[in-house]
Scaffold this active site. Structure first.
Site, PDB file in Angstrom:
ATOM      1  CG  HIS A 137      -1.982  -1.041   1.196  1.00 19.43           C
ATOM      2  ND1 HIS A 137      -2.844  -1.208   0.139  1.00 19.43           N
ATOM      3  CD2 HIS A 137      -2.295  -2.019   2.090  1.00 19.43           C
ATOM      4  CE1 HIS A 137      -3.653  -2.236   0.383  1.00 19.43           C
ATOM      5  NE2 HIS A 137      -3.333  -2.752   1.559  1.00 19.43           N
TER       6      HIS A 137
ATOM      7  CG  ASP B 104      -2.866  -8.183   0.565  1.00 25.13           C
ATOM      8  OD1 ASP B 104      -2.156  -8.507   1.531  1.00 25.13           O
ATOM      9  OD2 ASP B 104      -3.921  -7.511   0.678  1.00 25.13           O
TER      10      ASP B 104
ATOM     11  CG  HIS C 292      -6.693  -5.162   1.528  1.00 27.04           C
ATOM     12  ND1 HIS C 292      -6.116  -5.994   2.463  1.00 27.04           N
ATOM     13  CD2 HIS C 292      -7.885  -4.770   2.041  1.00 27.04           C
ATOM     14  CE1 HIS C 292      -6.927  -6.109   3.513  1.00 27.04           C
ATOM     15  NE2 HIS C 292      -8.011  -5.374   3.283  1.00 27.04           N
TER      16      HIS C 292
HETATM   17  C1  SP5 Z   1      -1.196  -5.143   3.954  1.00 29.02           C
HETATM   18  C2  SP5 Z   1      -2.674  -5.127   4.183  1.00 29.02           C
HETATM   19  O1  SP5 Z   1      -3.323  -6.171   4.060  1.00 29.02           O
HETATM   20  N1  SP5 Z   1      -3.244  -3.969   4.579  1.00 29.02           N
HETATM   21  C3  SP5 Z   1      -4.642  -3.885   4.778  1.00 29.02           C
HETATM   22  C4  SP5 Z   1      -5.077  -2.637   5.451  1.00 29.02           C
HETATM   23  C5  SP5 Z   1      -6.568  -2.569   5.568  1.00 29.02           C
HETATM   24  N2  SP5 Z   1      -6.984  -1.521   6.416  1.00 29.02           N
HETATM   25  C6  SP5 Z   1      -8.317  -1.053   6.395  1.00 29.02           C
HETATM   26  C7  SP5 Z   1      -9.356  -2.102   6.246  1.00 29.02           C
HETATM   27  C8  SP5 Z   1     -10.765  -1.539   6.308  1.00 29.02           C
HETATM   28  C9  SP5 Z   1     -11.616  -2.759   6.399  1.00 29.02           C
HETATM   29  N3  SP5 Z   1     -12.966  -2.623   6.687  1.00 29.02           N
HETATM   30  C10 SP5 Z   1     -13.328  -3.993   7.029  1.00 29.02           C
HETATM   31  C11 SP5 Z   1     -14.721  -4.274   7.306  1.00 29.02           C
HETATM   32  C12 SP5 Z   1     -14.713  -5.572   8.115  1.00 29.02           C
HETATM   33  N4  SP5 Z   1     -15.558  -6.554   7.539  1.00 29.02           N
HETATM   34 ZN    ZN Z   2      -4.307  -7.051   2.515  1.00 28.74          ZN
END
Ligand code: SP5
Ligand code: ZN
Length: 369
Positions: free
Chosen positions: A159, A219, A221
């Site tokens: 990220h 990943d 994300h």
């Molecule tokens: C490296 C990595 O995997 N970073 C991920 C960071 C995610 N941070 C914010 C996630 C917001 C998620 N909202 C989740 C709803 C739960 N079901």
């Molecule tokens: Zn992730």
């Protein structure tokens, strides 16, 4: 398979993040690396080596100087200016029409951070530098003829953009390793760096190309930082398979129509997926990604390996099971490319070790045939 690991990751241990408005303990904890380390040892995957020490040049090839100065010094400056000693987290964000740089230590985090999940503590910079050393050591081993290396990086990196941290990421380990591989290939006086390859596959891969690198990001994300870093480049293909950003973090990037720009048009491929995706459907999507990488004919593959695609992950919504990871590994290995595996996310503590070991075994099996 050689793995690289540094205990310095533990110096990064922030107490909290602000996730969807709630102040919670960070999901991205030292325990993750401890669990993975124990699992790869138990699995007797191969030697686990410490990283070599690299200077900042390979990092400066990817990140801006002012951002690196910020990361290195902000914790002390923040505390001296009255910021909460628990962790550096911005209260005011520089966005769109108010994005002037401000060096005030309380304001600077808002200029260099894009979310509230990248808290900085006293040991963050040292840990992030160690993670880069881990990735670069893996890259160096590939250049010396190793076929596949696992870099157990923590904190993760995908990220992090040129001048922004976020999403538990500070320095983009995978991007730094990819750029390092690329420069080593293109700057090399012909025939001097590489050890004579032994496996037929390796000969084939290095003959086929050599002036290009592909990054595959699996990943959960979208790898928004890696995408930004290489968006205009035609010598790095970035392919990301991830949760559709219309419903999931990082929300503001990761859509199919982001295909690269300028000379890099066509060298960025996003494959967003729906919630609840199963092994079978995921593997189909993976095949599409691998076909694009095959067409690009890179000399090396960097795999941003997140395990948050697992069905039990606390912040994901895919439905992959543990049996998916060896299959994912086998298909990736079938590309026949020298591969650096870089650890990214994955937060289901109980299964994290088993899932990464499955992925690594899958990649190794095919590679050794
Ligand atoms: C490296 C990595 O995997 N970073 C991920 C960071 C995610 N941070 C914010 C996630 C917001 C998620 N909202 C989740 C709803 C739960 N079901
Ligand atoms: Zn992730």
């Amino acid at each position: 398979m050689i793995s690289i690991f540094s205990p310095d990751h533990a110096l990064h241990d922030p107490p909290h993040e602000l996730l969807d408005g709630a102040l919670i303990p960070v999901y991205e904890s030292p325990r993750r690396a401890t669990l993975i380390h124990a699992a790869i040892r138990r699995a007797a995957l191969g030697p686990i080596l410490p990283p070599r020490a690299f200077d900042s040049a390979p990092i400066r090839a990817v990140h801006d100087d002012d951002y690196l100065d910020y990361l290195e010094g902000i914790y002390e400056r923040w505390v001296a200016a009255g910021g909460a000693p628990a962790a550096v987290l911005p209260g005011t964000l520089a966005v769109r029409w108010m994005s002037r740089r401000c060096e005030n230590p309380i304001a600077a985090p808002g200029y260099y951070t894009f979310d509230l999940s990248a808290p900085i503590v006293a040991g963050t910079y040292t840990a992030a530098r160690a993670a880069v050393d881990v990735a670069l050591t893996g890259a160096a081993l590939l250049l010396e003829g190793e076929r596949v290396v696992y870099a157990l990086c923590r904190p993760p990196g995908h990220h992090a953009g040129r001048d922004l941290c976020g999403g538990y990421c500070y320095l983009n380990n995978a991007a730094i390793a990819a750029e390092y591989l690329l420069r080593s290939i293109t700057d090399r006086p012909t025939g001097t760096i590489y050890r004579a390859p032994t496996a037929d596959q390796r000969v084939e891969a290095q003959d086929r190309s050599s002036d290009r690198v592909a990054i595959l990001d699996i990943d959960y994300h979208h790898g928004n930082g890696t995408q930004q870093i290489f968006y205009e480049r035609d010598d790095v293909l970035f392919v990301s398979i991830h949760a559709d950003p219309a419903r999931e973090y990082p929300y503001f990037a990761g859509y199919v129509d982001e295909r690269g720009s300028g000379g890099g048009l066509g060298c960025n491929l996003n494959i967003p997926l729906e919630a609840g995706i199963t092994n079978e459907r995921y593997l189909e999507a993976l095949d599409g990604a691998l076909a694009a990488i095959g067409d690009f004919a890179p000399g090396f593959l960097v795999l941003s390996a997140g395990l948050d695609t697992f069905g039990g992950d606390p912040i994901g919504d895919f439905a992959l099971t543990t049996t998916a990871y060896p299959l994912i590994g086998q298909r990736i290995a079938a590309l026949g490319l020298p591969t650096l595996i870089v650890q990214e996310g994955g937060y289901a503590a109980a299964e994290l070790g088993e899932n990464i070991v499955g992925l690594l075994w899958g990649i190794q099996e095919v590679g050794e045939k």
